[in-house]
Design an enzyme around this catalytic site. Structure first.
Site, mmCIF file in Angstrom:
data_model
loop_
_atom_site.group_PDB
_atom_site.id
_atom_site.type_symbol
_atom_site.label_atom_id
_atom_site.label_comp_id
_atom_site.label_asym_id
_atom_site.label_seq_id
_atom_site.Cartn_x
_atom_site.Cartn_y
_atom_site.Cartn_z
ATOM 1 C CB SER A 33 -0.902 0.019 1.237
ATOM 2 O OG SER A 33 -1.849 -1.017 1.155
ATOM 3 N NE ARG A 37 -2.503 4.790 0.396
ATOM 4 C CZ ARG A 37 -3.097 3.631 0.061
ATOM 5 N NH1 ARG A 37 -2.389 2.646 -0.482
ATOM 6 N NH2 ARG A 37 -4.392 3.461 0.255
ATOM 7 N N GLY A 104 -6.049 -3.512 -7.903
ATOM 8 C CA GLY A 104 -7.169 -2.635 -7.567
ATOM 9 C C GLY A 104 -6.688 -1.291 -7.032
ATOM 10 C CB SER A 176 -12.875 0.921 0.532
ATOM 11 O OG SER A 176 -11.932 1.004 -0.521
ATOM 12 C CD GLN A 178 -8.045 -0.906 -3.270
ATOM 13 O OE1 GLN A 178 -9.088 -1.120 -3.892
ATOM 14 N NE2 GLN A 178 -7.053 -1.785 -3.213
ATOM 15 C CG ASP A 323 -5.336 -7.222 2.134
ATOM 16 O OD1 ASP A 323 -6.427 -7.363 1.554
ATOM 17 O OD2 ASP A 323 -4.619 -6.218 1.981
ATOM 18 N NE ARG A 396 -3.290 -9.533 0.234
ATOM 19 C CZ ARG A 396 -2.086 -8.947 0.399
ATOM 20 N NH1 ARG A 396 -1.115 -9.589 1.015
ATOM 21 N NH2 ARG A 396 -1.865 -7.730 -0.047
HETATM 22 C C1 S3P Z 1 -5.512 -1.295 -0.019
HETATM 23 C C2 S3P Z 1 -6.712 -1.323 0.612
HETATM 24 C C3 S3P Z 1 -7.481 -2.558 0.853
HETATM 25 C C4 S3P Z 1 -6.613 -3.800 0.705
HETATM 26 C C5 S3P Z 1 -5.741 -3.749 -0.500
HETATM 27 C C6 S3P Z 1 -4.836 -2.525 -0.477
HETATM 28 C C7 S3P Z 1 -4.848 0.009 -0.219
HETATM 29 O O1 S3P Z 1 -8.535 -2.624 -0.087
HETATM 30 O O2 S3P Z 1 -7.418 -4.952 0.670
HETATM 31 O O3 S3P Z 1 -4.929 -4.918 -0.558
HETATM 32 O O4 S3P Z 1 -3.635 0.039 -0.516
HETATM 33 O O5 S3P Z 1 -5.512 1.052 -0.065
HETATM 34 P P1 S3P Z 1 -9.920 -1.821 0.150
HETATM 35 O O6 S3P Z 1 -9.621 -0.392 0.123
HETATM 36 O O7 S3P Z 1 -10.795 -2.232 -1.003
HETATM 37 O O8 S3P Z 1 -10.430 -2.327 1.467
#
Ligand code: S3P
Length: 437
Positions: A33, A37, A104, A176, A178, A323, A396
């Site tokens: 993560s 960023r 994602g 979330s 994200q 996760d 995972r």
């Molecule tokens: C993440 C947020 C999580 C996590 C993903 C990474 C991120 O997802 O499951 O592996 O880096 O912001 P969600 O925001 O959909 O919960």
């Protein structure tokens, strides 16, 4: 004539055998993560940022490639990645699709950035990402003035035609990071403030890292605001080890009586330590040997294996361990008593339907798991049998079942093991090295 497929050739399964004990010290790679960023914030900054410890794995390479396609120069020398930032207005029209691969985080965070550009982009992904819902990000961005179209109104490819954006006061409907991060990033491009309320509690790397890049956020316990007119400045940042990666080794040591694992320089961000808290509750002995007290704190974790007892994981706990839920199922199968997880419906829309993948593969190991729409119940002290594991292309799931293999009777064959390259390419090499420790 032979038909050539675009899929890489399937690699042979990884064979996992039971392990009696180990004593190891493992430096896990950089947090995924934070790595996404660091790249995105560095790209939008003025000047050259230097990032140490960036995760070198397929997901982060997806973000890297998308930014490079928009004119951002990024180079690496030894362990330092230099991002030559272009400023918030400096991204160039990529001309052609931006392929987010399996990631994602890449797709959703870039939606926030691209909504306010002066060009049009099409974001695509692999088969798994193309099944994941994007309307949760598109809806609030549209309220800000964004022009976004989704396949079947919800899925990638995502076509975004940059527009002037206005601020928003918005209650997040799901926890979330994200989604939250996409809206904060869009807030860099608005003329009026962006305020987020509702389900704002999720991993907070965007909130902790943006100030490193000179952006001020206003935060209380129930809202986050970003004021307009801010720019990002280049900085130096070191990415600590990924706690979601560390979790596999913590679980391995917790499952094997007498095993001991030490994990230096791993992120101790409280919003990522839910799994550590659950393990402690299940009876594992965990110590934090040192902690540096940085705004993204890191330190050394040590776990010594013993007897595990079942536990209930509540919906409030899910954001801090989202996760790691597959590992909780594996631990629950071996612990004494019952383990239940609720409030984890998000797992159904990750890289695979992780709840279904757990049920299917645990059943293959002769383990019963009762599935709920938002979680599961599993009784402990079950014997895990050797089996053929189908990770459903999900890194995972592959790694969680490889850890299950360490306590199984008979070999566990992890099919499509190459899928771990999404977040942890060295996983199997490190796993096999435990044998000699
Ligand atoms: C993440 C947020 C999580 C996590 C993903 C990474 C991120 O997802 O499951 O592996 O880096 O912001 P969600 O925001 O959909 O919960």
């Amino acid at each position: 004539m032979t038909q050539h497929s675009h899929e890489p050739p399937a690699s042979a399964p990884e064979v996992i055998h039971a392990l009696k004990g180990f004593n190891a010290r493992i430096q896990v790679p950089g947090d995924k993560s934070m790595s996404h960023r660091a790249l995105i914030f560095g790209a939008l900054a003025e000047g050259t940022s230097e990032i140490r410890g960036l995760l070198d794995a397929a997901d982060v390479r997806s973000t890297w490639r998308c930014l490079a396609r928009m004119g951002v120069e990024i180079d690496e020398q030894d362990d330092v990645v230099k991002i030559h930032g272009v400023g918030i207005q400096g991204l160039q029209n990529p001309e052609g699709d931006l392929d987010c691969g399996n990631s994602g985080t890449t797709l959703r965070l870039l939606m926030g950035v691209l909504a306010g550009q002066r060009f049009s982009t099409r974001l695509t992904g692999d088969a798994s990402l193309s099944r994941r819902p994007m309307q949760r990000v598109a809806d609030p961005l549209r309220l800000m003035g964004a022009d976004i179209s989704l396949r079947d109104k919800k899925l990638p490819p995502v076509v975004i035609t940059g527009q002037p954006l206005q601020g928003i006061d918005y209650a997040l409907p799901v926890a979330s990071a994200q989604l939250k991060s996409a809206l904060i990033l869009a807030g860099i491009y608005t003329k009026t403030p962006v305020t987020l309320r509702g389900e704002i509690y999720s991993r907070d790397h965007t909130e902790r890292m943006l100030p490193h890049f000179g952006v001020k956020l206003e935060q209380t316990h129930n809202q986050i605001s970003i004021q307009p007119g801010q720019s990002l400045k280049a900085t130096q940042f070191t990415v600590p080890g990924d706690p979601s990666t560390a979790a596999f080794w913590l679980a391995a040591a917790a499952l094997i009586p007498g095993a001991c694992i030490e994990l230096p320089h791993v992120s101790l961000n409280p919003s990522r330590l839910g799994f550590v808290r659950v393990l402690e509750r299940m009876g594992a002995k965990i110590e934090i040997l040192d902690s540096d007290g940085a705004s993204e704190p890191s330190g050394t974790l040590r776990l010594t294996g013993g007897e595990l007892i079942g536990t209930d994981v509540t919906p409030e706990e899910i954001p801090d361990l989202v996760d790691e839920v597959p590992l909780i199922a594996v631990l629950g199968a071996r612990a004494k008593g019952m383990t239940e997880v609720r409030g984890a419906a998000e797992l159904r829309i990750k890289e695979s339907d992780r709840l279904e993948a757990l049920r299917e593969n645990l059943n293959r190991m002769n383990v019963e798991l009762e599935l709920y729409p938002d979680g599961f119940k599993i009784s402990g002290q079950q014997t895990l049998m050797g089996a053929e594991i189908d990770p459903m292309h999900d890194h995972r799931i592959a790694m969680a079942f490889a850890i299950a293999g360490l306590v199984a009777e008979g070999p566990v064959n992890i099919h499509d093991p190459g899928c771990v390259a999404i977040s942890y390419p060295q996983f199997f090499t490190t796993l096999h090295s435990l044998k000699g420790s």
